[in-house]
Design an enzyme around this catalytic site. Sequence first.
Site, PDB file in Angstrom:
ATOM      1  CB  CYS A 408      -2.559   2.829   1.584  1.00 17.82           C
ATOM      2  SG  CYS A 408      -2.138   1.192   2.195  1.00 17.82           S
ATOM      3  CG  HIS A 534      -6.160   1.078  -1.166  1.00 19.96           C
ATOM      4  ND1 HIS A 534      -5.249   1.739  -1.959  1.00 19.96           N
ATOM      5  CD2 HIS A 534      -5.438   0.293  -0.330  1.00 19.96           C
ATOM      6  CE1 HIS A 534      -4.025   1.365  -1.622  1.00 19.96           C
ATOM      7  NE2 HIS A 534      -4.109   0.485  -0.638  1.00 19.96           N
ATOM      8  CD  GLU A 536      -7.569   3.878  -3.727  1.00 20.42           C
ATOM      9  OE1 GLU A 536      -8.046   4.355  -2.686  1.00 20.42           O
ATOM     10  OE2 GLU A 536      -6.429   3.348  -3.778  1.00 20.42           O
TER      11      GLU A 536
HETATM   12  N1  GLN Z   1       3.872   0.102   1.767  1.00 19.49           N
HETATM   13  C1  GLN Z   1       2.834   0.242   2.718  1.00 19.49           C
HETATM   14  C2  GLN Z   1       2.492  -1.073   3.388  1.00 19.49           C
HETATM   15  O1  GLN Z   1       2.781  -2.109   2.859  1.00 19.49           O
HETATM   16  C3  GLN Z   1       1.590   0.882   2.132  1.00 19.49           C
HETATM   17  C4  GLN Z   1       0.976   0.078   1.018  1.00 19.49           C
HETATM   18  C5  GLN Z   1       0.023   0.866   0.175  1.00 19.49           C
HETATM   19  O2  GLN Z   1       0.092   2.095   0.127  1.00 19.49           O
HETATM   20  N2  GLN Z   1      -0.865   0.185  -0.524  1.00 19.49           N
HETATM   21  O3  GLN Z   1       1.915  -1.091   4.431  1.00 19.49           O
END
Ligand code: GLN
Length: 562
Positions: A408, A534, A536
Amino acid sequence: MPKKRIVFVILSPVFKHVISQQNRMSTTKYIFVTGGVSSSLGKGIIAASLAKLLQAQQYRVTIQKFDPYLNVDPGTLNPYEHGECFVTDDGAETDLDLGHYERFLNVRTSQANNVTTGRVYQSVIEKERRGEFLGKTVQVIPHITNEIKHRMMLLGESGDYDIIITEIGGTVGDIESLPYIESVRQLIWELGEENAMVIHLTLIPYLSAAGELKTKPTQHSVKTLMESGVKANVLVCRTEHPISDEIRQKLALFCNVKPSAVIESIDADTIYDVPVLMQKEGLDKVVLQTLKLNDPQTSEMSKWTAFLEKFKNPKQTINIGLVGKYVELQDSYKSILEAVSHAGAMNETKVEVHSIHSEFLDESNIEEKLGGLDGVIVAPGFGGRGIQGKIDAIKYVREHNIPFLGICLGMQMAVIEHARNVTGIADANSTEMNESCEAAVISLMEEQKAIEDKGGTMRLGAWACELKEGSKIHSIYGQTSIEERHRHRYEFNNFYKEAIESSGLQASGINPETNLVEVVENPNHPWFIGVQYHPEYKSTVLSPHPLFVAFVQAALTNYRDK
Ligand code: GLN
């Protein structure tokens, strides 16, 4: 005729009540897990372990968590407050215990599996605004408790489950837990004692000065529960020392449970041992007996114990760095740590994870912090704190051929690092970090720009992704179409895609509907992958995630080549 109408009006609450009791005559059984004496005793792990044992008896089981705080969901909570926010396929931002439920049971959870006081009040207040209470005064009892009971029964009424385990967050005696305990009391009364039961998780402290385990806090906590009209059927006692027969008898007598219903839960090496320990203590047996279900038959735990066998007998140890800014609190990255250990067990390898604080990482200490590692994960996150450390870490692993997985925000930082240091876009940035940056290689999607509310408005839940044939990610998944869970607002800006790809960072996974880049990889590096999603969240004990399995394999190759 008017007479009859009057009779109907007078009796209607009674009828309603009878109807509601009839509705409760389901074949689904309900287990409530409460906690006493102290927080952080691991109710989630006990609930998940019991569910695992019941699942091994071929029952269809799910677990839900009711949290007493006022946030509508944990999505707006800082990880320091409550650990990681877990995300379900249907886009719910939930308590991290749902991650344990999925990892133990290998069954997906949903929005319905996590309810907070905030959500309960929100729906009651919305109903009040719509006039659904027909002029009545809206009160905690019965309106809030009815809403809680309705939500406690929802998954059971679907017919998809034989047993529903409900974990009540907080500790018995907390003011904010009272409506939940009262709802449990009412439900047990409505469902009957063979259809609903309570497991109370408690702490038996050891006083080293006296050299004794103490039962009094448990007696008090059971008494508090009783004052609310709820009787514990089973006590699960967290302890650092074995509980003697004498103490079991004493707990049973004073807490009004059978001696066989006093279950010792001694500190375990790993959370994955807990189902086996609970089975040895007979937790499944006493639960099945209380609910008038068959005694345990041969239980199907062979795959679980095979996992444990590998997990506990690794052939080698590798070292992975986890670069993030919430590293002081291990729970902030719970699902990543668990996914790594599932993948480690699959590779018969112990993965030692070193938390590296990105805020204190810079070019002067990077060699010392990352030099000896076999692989590096750059974690998800929000906001600008610690960003430069993440970018420096990515530059280092790219230049030193260290396997890299960016998740992410970690993927977004990999794009920025590449754009700045390889493509040559010196001021490349994300508009999250600098709203007016000139070269926004990571930016907000058009539909996100008008959104003002923070809660529940990110790109959430499962989204489709098409993987490019011949890419590394494609060979890892062994298929072209995948679905993974998301939780972010910012995206790879396709305006820069050509420049970034032609300088060596390939966009190898694309959302087929929106054309958004979901995966980047560097074919000139032994193993360099960033994912906007994600992975995970989907790794479980019985099906470790292929991306983590492949990452650990890459780190293992790096370790062997040294
Ligand atoms: N802050 C970033 C976004 O909002 C990544 C979010 C995250 O890592 N879950 O896109």
